[in-house]
Design an enzyme around this catalytic site. Structure first.
Site, PDB file in Angstrom:
ATOM      1  N   ARG A   1       0.840  -1.210   0.000  1.00  0.00           N
ATOM      2  CA  ARG A   1       0.000   0.000   0.000  1.00  0.00           C
ATOM      3  C   ARG A   1       0.876   1.262   0.000  1.00  0.00           C
ATOM      4  O   ARG A   1       0.424   2.331  -0.393  1.00  0.00           O
ATOM      5  CB  ARG A   1      -1.005  -0.004   1.152  1.00  0.00           C
TER       6      ARG A   1
ATOM      7  N   TYR B   1     -14.203  16.605 -18.423  1.00  0.00           N
ATOM      8  CA  TYR B   1     -14.618  15.222 -18.213  1.00  0.00           C
ATOM      9  C   TYR B   1     -15.783  15.188 -17.215  1.00  0.00           C
ATOM     10  O   TYR B   1     -15.695  15.729 -16.109  1.00  0.00           O
ATOM     11  CB  TYR B   1     -13.440  14.405 -17.680  1.00  0.00           C
TER      12      TYR B   1
ATOM     13  N   ASP C   1      -5.769  18.293 -16.010  1.00  0.00           N
ATOM     14  CA  ASP C   1      -6.101  16.971 -16.526  1.00  0.00           C
ATOM     15  C   ASP C   1      -5.579  16.906 -17.960  1.00  0.00           C
ATOM     16  O   ASP C   1      -6.144  17.508 -18.869  1.00  0.00           O
ATOM     17  CB  ASP C   1      -7.620  16.760 -16.473  1.00  0.00           C
TER      18      ASP C   1
ATOM     19  N   LYS D   1      -6.410   5.597 -20.432  1.00  0.00           N
ATOM     20  CA  LYS D   1      -6.579   6.021 -21.815  1.00  0.00           C
ATOM     21  C   LYS D   1      -5.263   5.861 -22.593  1.00  0.00           C
ATOM     22  O   LYS D   1      -4.819   4.754 -22.793  1.00  0.00           O
ATOM     23  CB  LYS D   1      -7.114   7.453 -21.840  1.00  0.00           C
TER      24      LYS D   1
HETATM   25  C1  LIG Z   1     -11.462   8.768 -18.379  1.00  0.00           C
HETATM   26  C2  LIG Z   1     -11.114  10.142 -17.923  1.00  0.00           C
HETATM   27  C3  LIG Z   1     -11.063  10.451 -16.557  1.00  0.00           C
HETATM   28  C4  LIG Z   1     -11.397   9.443 -15.483  1.00  0.00           C
HETATM   29  O1  LIG Z   1     -10.461   8.405 -15.478  1.00  0.00           O
HETATM   30  P1  LIG Z   1     -10.819   6.876 -15.035  1.00  0.00           P
HETATM   31  O2  LIG Z   1      -9.537   6.183 -15.306  1.00  0.00           O
HETATM   32  O3  LIG Z   1     -11.961   6.433 -15.882  1.00  0.00           O
HETATM   33  O4  LIG Z   1     -11.184   6.919 -13.593  1.00  0.00           O
HETATM   34  C5  LIG Z   1     -10.721  11.747 -16.204  1.00  0.00           C
HETATM   35  N1  LIG Z   1     -10.447  12.682 -17.139  1.00  0.00           N
HETATM   36  C6  LIG Z   1     -10.484  12.422 -18.456  1.00  0.00           C
HETATM   37  C7  LIG Z   1     -10.175  13.493 -19.438  1.00  0.00           C
HETATM   38  C8  LIG Z   1     -10.818  11.135 -18.897  1.00  0.00           C
HETATM   39  O5  LIG Z   1     -10.887  10.882 -20.203  1.00  0.00           O
END
Ligand SMILES: *Cc1c(COP(=O)(O)O)cnc(C)c1O
Length: 379
Positions: free
Chosen positions: A50, A103, A176, A201
């Site tokens: 952890r 998002y 992000d 992604k």
């Molecule tokens: C998918 C996504 C998230 C969330 O991520 P997860 O891995 O699904 O929890 C946040 N921001 C963007 C731009 C995303 O495409």
């Protein structure tokens, strides 16, 4: 090792060679606990999974280097990374500025979090730098959150300008950069304090790992609190997923460069079809094309959206006629996905009803184009 270019360090995963075996692909260490020597010191520096374990730690090293950050932490999902970062910074009475278009999961979580914890929230048009300047409250704004290019309309945030605005007000800038990827956008070099990725992604890249990541410019108090929360709450990534993430990052540049090239070609060809409007930062018709040329490097990303005209019904009919594009949410994988965002987001959506979001994979550009053209032209 002497400093090498990002393509090189990604491909070699920082030249990680297992000292015990010489393996050039890292072994998957499943152990949750690590032994101590006779003086009760950890044999290999690690204590408990952890806190840290080899594969997540290796992925953190690669990502920190790719983003040019002081340190990185990998999480069990992108949402775990984003929510940990935001909770680590904000206290009741603080103020946060975030994008109206971003998002969906981050926006809905942030709204609920701020309402519950007495944090003032302004959702602004982040493409409009003056709107950000007007929204920050000196001394009270602790966080400006940006996403660039932003879901699902691919507006850009001028990161250098917004970093200056945030810092002048005593706030931090978190970005992000899931869609920008380290290939096309370098938020820390532009003045951001923290970069977040849904590693699910492009970083992992094969639609088979759920993971998230944070990279910090400095090992400061905010970062210490983020690390404490991850340790205490346990939103860590398992070793098998971390191995897959590490493997995915080795091909990040070839995948993303090809995806961007195909997306750009598709954007040009789709925009020439009658009745179709395309949103893509690489097109001169994009309202922030000049900023995209200045801020993005080596391409404009693998995401675009089209307006089919004719409302939600026609958009859904087009999506349902495609044969090559897969109807599914998510993005950044090797297979191309088509998604009707209004259906995916439901009542709280701000997405236009005739918008289809396209995540471009590694298929042949002509197959992707012909499939969509047939779906759009079919009566
Ligand atoms: C998918 C996504 C998230 C969330 O991520 P997860 O891995 O699904 O929890 C946040 N921001 C963007 C731009 C995303 O495409």
């Amino acid at each position: 090792m002497k400093s090498v270019r990002p393509e090189t360090l990604a491909a070699q995963a920082l030249h990680a060679i297992d000292p015990a075996t010489g393996a050039i692909a890292p072994p998957i260490v499943l152990s949750t606990t690590f032994a101590r020597d006779e003086s009760y010191q950890p044999l290999g520096g690690m204590v408990y999974a952890r806190d840290e374990s080899p594969a997540p730690k290796a992925a953190e090293g690669v990502l920190a280097a790719l983003e040019g950050g002081a340190a990185a932490l990998i999480f069990s999902s992108g949402m775990a990374a984003a929510t940990t970062a935001i909770r680590a910074l904000l206290r009741p009475g603080d103020h946060v500025v975030a994008p109206r278009a971003c998002y969906f999961g981050v926006r809905t979580w942030l709204s609920a979090f701020c309402a519950r914890w007495g944090v003032a929230l302004d959702l602004v048009d982040m493409a409009d730098t003056d709107a950000v300047r007007g929204a920050v409250r000196a001394g009270q704004t602790k966080l400006v959150w940006a996403e660039t290019p932003a879901n699902p309309t691919w507006e850009l945030t001028d990161l250098a300008a917004v970093a200056d605005i945030a810092h002048a007000a005593g706030a931090r800038l978190g970005v992000d950069s899931t869609v920008g990827t380290p290939v096309h956008t370098r938020p820390l070099a532009l003045g951001a304090d923290l970069v977040m990725h849904s590693a699910t992604k492009y970083l992992a890249g094969h639609s088979d790992v759920l993971a998230g990541a944070l990279v910090t410019a400095k090992a400061d108090e905010w970062w210490t609190e983020i690390a404490r929360l991850r340790h205490d709450e346990g939103a860590v990534l398992g070793p098998v997923e971390a191995f897959l993430l590490l493997r995915g990052m080795r091909t990040l540049f070839v995948r993303v460069e090809r995806q961007s090239r195909t997306a750009h070609a598709l954007a040009v060809r789709l925009a020439a079809l009658p009745g179709v409007t395309v949103r893509y930062p690489g097109l001169p018709s994009h309202p922030q094309h000049a900023l995209a040329q200045r801020q993005m490097t080596g391409g404009f990303g693998g995401m675009l959206s089209i307006h089919t005209g004719g409302g939600a019904e026609r958009a859904l009919a087009v999506a349902n006629r495609t044969r090559v594009w897969v109807r599914a949410t998510s993005l950044g994988g090797v297979e191309s996905l088509i998604e009707h965002r209004v259906t995916a987001e439901g009542a709280a959506t701000v997405a236009p009803p005739d918008l289809l979001r396209l995540s471009v994979g590694l298929e042949h550009v002509d197959d992707l184009f012909e499939d969509l053209r047939a779906a759009l032209e079919s009566p």
